[in-house]
Scaffold this motif. Sequence first.
Motif, PDB file in Angstrom:
ATOM      1  N   SER A  75       4.725  -6.354  -0.412  1.00 21.73           N
ATOM      2  CA  SER A  75       3.434  -5.683  -0.577  1.00 21.73           C
ATOM      3  C   SER A  75       3.458  -4.568  -1.608  1.00 21.73           C
ATOM      4  O   SER A  75       2.425  -4.210  -2.176  1.00 21.73           O
ATOM      5  CB  SER A  75       2.984  -5.096   0.765  1.00 21.73           C
ATOM      6  N   GLY A  76       4.632  -3.984  -1.838  1.00 15.99           N
ATOM      7  CA  GLY A  76       4.731  -2.821  -2.720  1.00 15.99           C
ATOM      8  C   GLY A  76       4.511  -1.513  -1.988  1.00 15.99           C
ATOM      9  O   GLY A  76       4.693  -0.437  -2.553  1.00 15.99           O
ATOM     10  N   GLY A  77       4.113  -1.592  -0.699  1.00 14.10           N
ATOM     11  CA  GLY A  77       3.924  -0.389   0.098  1.00 14.10           C
ATOM     12  C   GLY A  77       5.256   0.154   0.605  1.00 14.10           C
ATOM     13  O   GLY A  77       6.306  -0.479   0.454  1.00 14.10           O
ATOM     14  N   PHE A  78       5.211   1.324   1.205  1.00 14.53           N
ATOM     15  CA  PHE A  78       6.417   1.979   1.698  1.00 14.53           C
ATOM     16  C   PHE A  78       6.342   2.136   3.205  1.00 14.53           C
ATOM     17  O   PHE A  78       5.276   2.429   3.761  1.00 14.53           O
ATOM     18  CB  PHE A  78       6.589   3.359   1.063  1.00 14.53           C
ATOM     19  N   GLY A  79       7.495   1.954   3.858  1.00 11.97           N
ATOM     20  CA  GLY A  79       7.595   2.162   5.289  1.00 11.97           C
ATOM     21  C   GLY A  79       8.027   3.580   5.609  1.00 11.97           C
ATOM     22  O   GLY A  79       8.333   4.370   4.710  1.00 11.97           O
ATOM     23  N   TYR A  80       8.098   3.891   6.894  1.00 14.14           N
ATOM     24  CA  TYR A  80       8.395   5.247   7.338  1.00 14.14           C
ATOM     25  C   TYR A  80       9.867   5.621   7.158  1.00 14.14           C
ATOM     26  O   TYR A  80      10.192   6.655   6.578  1.00 14.14           O
ATOM     27  CB  TYR A  80       7.981   5.409   8.794  1.00 14.14           C
ATOM     28  N   SER A  84      10.033  -1.678   6.503  1.00 13.11           N
ATOM     29  CA  SER A  84       9.103  -2.331   7.429  1.00 13.11           C
ATOM     30  C   SER A  84       7.896  -1.448   7.723  1.00 13.11           C
ATOM     31  O   SER A  84       7.973  -0.221   7.702  1.00 13.11           O
ATOM     32  CB  SER A  84       9.816  -2.697   8.730  1.00 13.11           C
ATOM     33  N   GLY A  85       6.767  -2.101   8.003  1.00 13.40           N
ATOM     34  CA  GLY A  85       5.550  -1.407   8.390  1.00 13.40           C
ATOM     35  C   GLY A  85       4.938  -0.531   7.322  1.00 13.40           C
ATOM     36  O   GLY A  85       4.586   0.622   7.595  1.00 13.40           O
ATOM     37  N   PRO A  86       4.784  -1.033   6.099  1.00 13.62           N
ATOM     38  CA  PRO A  86       4.200  -0.176   5.058  1.00 13.62           C
ATOM     39  C   PRO A  86       2.770   0.233   5.399  1.00 13.62           C
ATOM     40  O   PRO A  86       2.007  -0.563   5.938  1.00 13.62           O
ATOM     41  CB  PRO A  86       4.235  -1.067   3.807  1.00 13.62           C
ATOM     42  N   GLY A  87       2.445   1.476   5.123  1.00 12.26           N
ATOM     43  CA  GLY A  87       1.109   1.986   5.393  1.00 12.26           C
ATOM     44  C   GLY A  87       0.621   2.866   4.256  1.00 12.26           C
ATOM     45  O   GLY A  87       1.374   3.167   3.320  1.00 12.26           O
ATOM     46  N   TYR A  88      -0.612   3.284   4.353  1.00 12.03           N
ATOM     47  CA  TYR A  88      -1.236   4.037   3.262  1.00 12.03           C
ATOM     48  C   TYR A  88      -0.595   5.418   3.059  1.00 12.03           C
ATOM     49  O   TYR A  88      -0.197   5.766   1.943  1.00 12.03           O
ATOM     50  CB  TYR A  88      -2.738   4.181   3.524  1.00 12.03           C
ATOM     51  N   ALA A  89      -0.486   6.195   4.132  1.00 13.74           N
ATOM     52  CA  ALA A  89       0.100   7.536   4.014  1.00 13.74           C
ATOM     53  C   ALA A  89       1.544   7.453   3.525  1.00 13.74           C
ATOM     54  O   ALA A  89       1.968   8.202   2.641  1.00 13.74           O
ATOM     55  CB  ALA A  89       0.029   8.262   5.356  1.00 13.74           C
ATOM     56  N   ARG A  90       2.306   6.529   4.092  1.00  5.98           N
ATOM     57  CA  ARG A  90       3.715   6.379   3.717  1.00  5.98           C
ATOM     58  C   ARG A  90       3.867   5.940   2.265  1.00  5.98           C
ATOM     59  O   ARG A  90       4.774   6.377   1.557  1.00  5.98           O
ATOM     60  CB  ARG A  90       4.381   5.386   4.667  1.00  5.98           C
ATOM     61  N   SER A  91       2.957   5.097   1.819  1.00  6.90           N
ATOM     62  CA  SER A  91       3.038   4.599   0.440  1.00  6.90           C
ATOM     63  C   SER A  91       2.674   5.686  -0.561  1.00  6.90           C
ATOM     64  O   SER A  91       3.301   5.803  -1.621  1.00  6.90           O
ATOM     65  CB  SER A  91       2.139   3.381   0.264  1.00  6.90           C
ATOM     66  N   ALA A  92       1.680   6.498  -0.225  1.00  4.89           N
ATOM     67  CA  ALA A  92       1.343   7.627  -1.095  1.00  4.89           C
ATOM     68  C   ALA A  92       2.536   8.576  -1.190  1.00  4.89           C
ATOM     69  O   ALA A  92       2.867   9.076  -2.274  1.00  4.89           O
ATOM     70  CB  ALA A  92       0.112   8.349  -0.561  1.00  4.89           C
ATOM     71  N   ALA A  93       3.206   8.809  -0.065  1.00  2.30           N
ATOM     72  CA  ALA A  93       4.386   9.668  -0.050  1.00  2.30           C
ATOM     73  C   ALA A  93       5.516   9.064  -0.885  1.00  2.30           C
ATOM     74  O   ALA A  93       6.211   9.770  -1.621  1.00  2.30           O
ATOM     75  CB  ALA A  93       4.845   9.896   1.389  1.00  2.30           C
ATOM     76  N   GLY A  94       5.703   7.757  -0.773  1.00  2.31           N
ATOM     77  CA  GLY A  94       6.760   7.098  -1.534  1.00  2.31           C
ATOM     78  C   GLY A  94       6.532   7.177  -3.036  1.00  2.31           C
ATOM     79  O   GLY A  94       7.440   7.514  -3.808  1.00  2.31           O
ATOM     80  N   VAL A  95       5.318   6.881  -3.466  1.00  2.00           N
ATOM     81  CA  VAL A  95       4.996   6.939  -4.899  1.00  2.00           C
ATOM     82  C   VAL A  95       5.161   8.363  -5.418  1.00  2.00           C
ATOM     83  O   VAL A  95       5.756   8.592  -6.475  1.00  2.00           O
ATOM     84  CB  VAL A  95       3.568   6.408  -5.173  1.00  2.00           C
ATOM     85  N   MET A  96       4.650   9.335  -4.657  1.00  2.00           N
ATOM     86  CA  MET A  96       4.751  10.721  -5.108  1.00  2.00           C
ATOM     87  C   MET A  96       6.196  11.188  -5.166  1.00  2.00           C
ATOM     88  O   MET A  96       6.580  11.928  -6.077  1.00  2.00           O
ATOM     89  CB  MET A  96       3.927  11.631  -4.186  1.00  2.00           C
ATOM     90  N   SER A  97       7.017  10.748  -4.229  1.00  2.00           N
ATOM     91  CA  SER A  97       8.447  11.094  -4.258  1.00  2.00           C
ATOM     92  C   SER A  97       9.092  10.621  -5.550  1.00  2.00           C
ATOM     93  O   SER A  97       9.839  11.361  -6.199  1.00  2.00           O
ATOM     94  CB  SER A  97       9.182  10.462  -3.076  1.00  2.00           C
ATOM     95  N   LEU A  98       8.813   9.384  -5.925  1.00  2.00           N
ATOM     96  CA  LEU A  98       9.404   8.839  -7.145  1.00  2.00           C
ATOM     97  C   LEU A  98       8.919   9.600  -8.378  1.00  2.00           C
ATOM     98  O   LEU A  98       9.707   9.898  -9.289  1.00  2.00           O
ATOM     99  CB  LEU A  98       9.088   7.347  -7.270  1.00  2.00           C
ATOM    100  N   LEU A 131      -5.852  13.308   6.121  1.00  2.00           N
ATOM    101  CA  LEU A 131      -5.681  14.375   5.138  1.00  2.00           C
ATOM    102  C   LEU A 131      -4.322  14.288   4.450  1.00  2.00           C
ATOM    103  O   LEU A 131      -4.226  14.429   3.225  1.00  2.00           O
ATOM    104  CB  LEU A 131      -5.861  15.743   5.799  1.00  2.00           C
ATOM    105  N   TYR A 132      -3.292  14.073   5.227  1.00  2.00           N
ATOM    106  CA  TYR A 132      -1.945  13.939   4.672  1.00  2.00           C
ATOM    107  C   TYR A 132      -1.903  12.798   3.655  1.00  2.00           C
ATOM    108  O   TYR A 132      -1.394  12.952   2.548  1.00  2.00           O
ATOM    109  CB  TYR A 132      -0.955  13.689   5.816  1.00  2.00           C
ATOM    110  N   ALA A 133      -2.443  11.664   4.031  1.00  2.00           N
ATOM    111  CA  ALA A 133      -2.430  10.486   3.158  1.00  2.00           C
ATOM    112  C   ALA A 133      -3.168  10.765   1.861  1.00  2.00           C
ATOM    113  O   ALA A 133      -2.677  10.459   0.763  1.00  2.00           O
ATOM    114  CB  ALA A 133      -3.062   9.290   3.870  1.00  2.00           C
ATOM    115  N   ASN A 134      -4.348  11.347   1.962  1.00  2.00           N
ATOM    116  CA  ASN A 134      -5.136  11.580   0.758  1.00  2.00           C
ATOM    117  C   ASN A 134      -4.596  12.727  -0.084  1.00  2.00           C
ATOM    118  O   ASN A 134      -4.810  12.751  -1.302  1.00  2.00           O
ATOM    119  CB  ASN A 134      -6.605  11.801   1.122  1.00  2.00           C
ATOM    120  N   TYR A 135      -3.880  13.656   0.518  1.00  2.00           N
ATOM    121  CA  TYR A 135      -3.229  14.714  -0.253  1.00  2.00           C
ATOM    122  C   TYR A 135      -2.232  14.111  -1.238  1.00  2.00           C
ATOM    123  O   TYR A 135      -2.210  14.457  -2.418  1.00  2.00           O
ATOM    124  CB  TYR A 135      -2.535  15.716   0.671  1.00  2.00           C
TER     125      TYR A 135
END
Length: 199
Positions: A75-80, A84-98, A131-135
């Motif tokens: 999916s390209g999403g990120f898990g916790y 496994s279990g990629p979600g919106y908040a986790r994926s935003a965090a993953g992209v921002m980390s990189l 809020l966390y996800a959209n931040y």
Amino acid sequence: PDVRNPLKRAVAITIHSQNHQGGWRYNPEPRDADISMTVMQTVALNSAKEAGISVPDKTLQNAVKYVLYCQDETSGGFGYSGPSGPGYARSAAGVMSLIMCGQRDHPAVERGRKFLRSYPEQKFTGGSHFLYANYYAIQCMYQSGKDDFNPYYEKISQSLLTKQRSNGSWSIKEGETYSTAMAILILGVPYRFLPIYQR
């Protein structure tokens, strides 16, 4: 000058708290890790670096390894705490980390952005960790450029403004102080008050 030494000590604690995978967890101990704590530490370390505090490249390189491990290849999403279990908040965090680790052109960043772009419209109105996800998502969209940022900002700002209370605050699940702070941080992105988030 008054905060330089405490900041150096805080950075040292963060560096020594990184676990063997390259991530961080809630306590300052190098045990397990998750993407939500890892993004906060990469932002903190990059802020310190911008302020002239030494941060070893190896620390950020190890963080990149952990974040990449958390990406679901399908999916390209990120898990916790893994893919496994990629979600919106986790994926935003993953992209921002990189991005914070200097990897804005890494293919994993674009895969993560595609996941964020394709996520259902509920991301603008509510859902888990709204809020966390959209931040983090708004930061990702800003770094992606105006074609991603402008339509995203229009939708999230309209959503937040409809949720603002008559006294100027917000109270969205997590309570007034947190909600108001996060709403202001999200809405303030185009004004670039924080140097760490410049393109």
